[in-house]
Design an enzyme around this catalytic site. Sequence first.
Site: not given
Length: 199
Positions: A12, A14, A89, A106, A108, A149
């Site tokens: 966590g 981010n 995930l 999201n 990446h 993605d």
Amino acid sequence: MVKAAVLVSGGGTNLEALLKAEEEGRMPSLHIALVIADREAYALKRAADHGRRGILIERRAIGMKRFSEELLKTLSENGIQMVILAGFLSILPETVIEAYKDRIINIHPSLIPSFCGKGFYGLKVHEAALDYGVKVTGATVHIVNEIPDGGRILMQKAVYIEPDDTAETLQRRVMEEAEWIILPQAAEMIAKEIENESR
Ligand code: GAR
């Protein structure tokens, strides 16, 4: 102000960057109202430490179908308007992607379209970049659609690879120099768009 949920699976960092950005007034268009984890995750402790509501919906324990139902129900019951995947995930259920079209982002840890898609997550992304021998990597924030993605790119930031980098040192630098910076910026950008649409 847009009500956002952050979905997490791990440490966590981010999420921490997002909470800090909100608390410092760098994301004036959104409020992180809810943190949802799909497994036991340290990120839930971070949410609690910042006084945010954290919910655990354990995907493995209940299976994908019930997970999808619970997730959608939790989001709608809490009036969530936007979803931020921050180290989440699990593949996001299609029902959620449809319900929140263009409102899910999201982060990446590579420069998409390199080292992304099915099987590329966490440290594996950095291992692949080092194995390939690229000299520049980075992070990408994108809109989530049905292609892993594969949604519209919102922001990217490049990070140089050093000769003595390991997957671990590279992961840390990509987080510090790219992820923690562009995720709050992109979240604010999308929240502002949502606010303008509903005016
Ligand atoms: C981050 O590096 C994030 O970009 C990555 O997992 C890590 C989570 O760290 N996400 C993916 O690989 C998604 N495909 P965090 O829990 O400390 O934020």
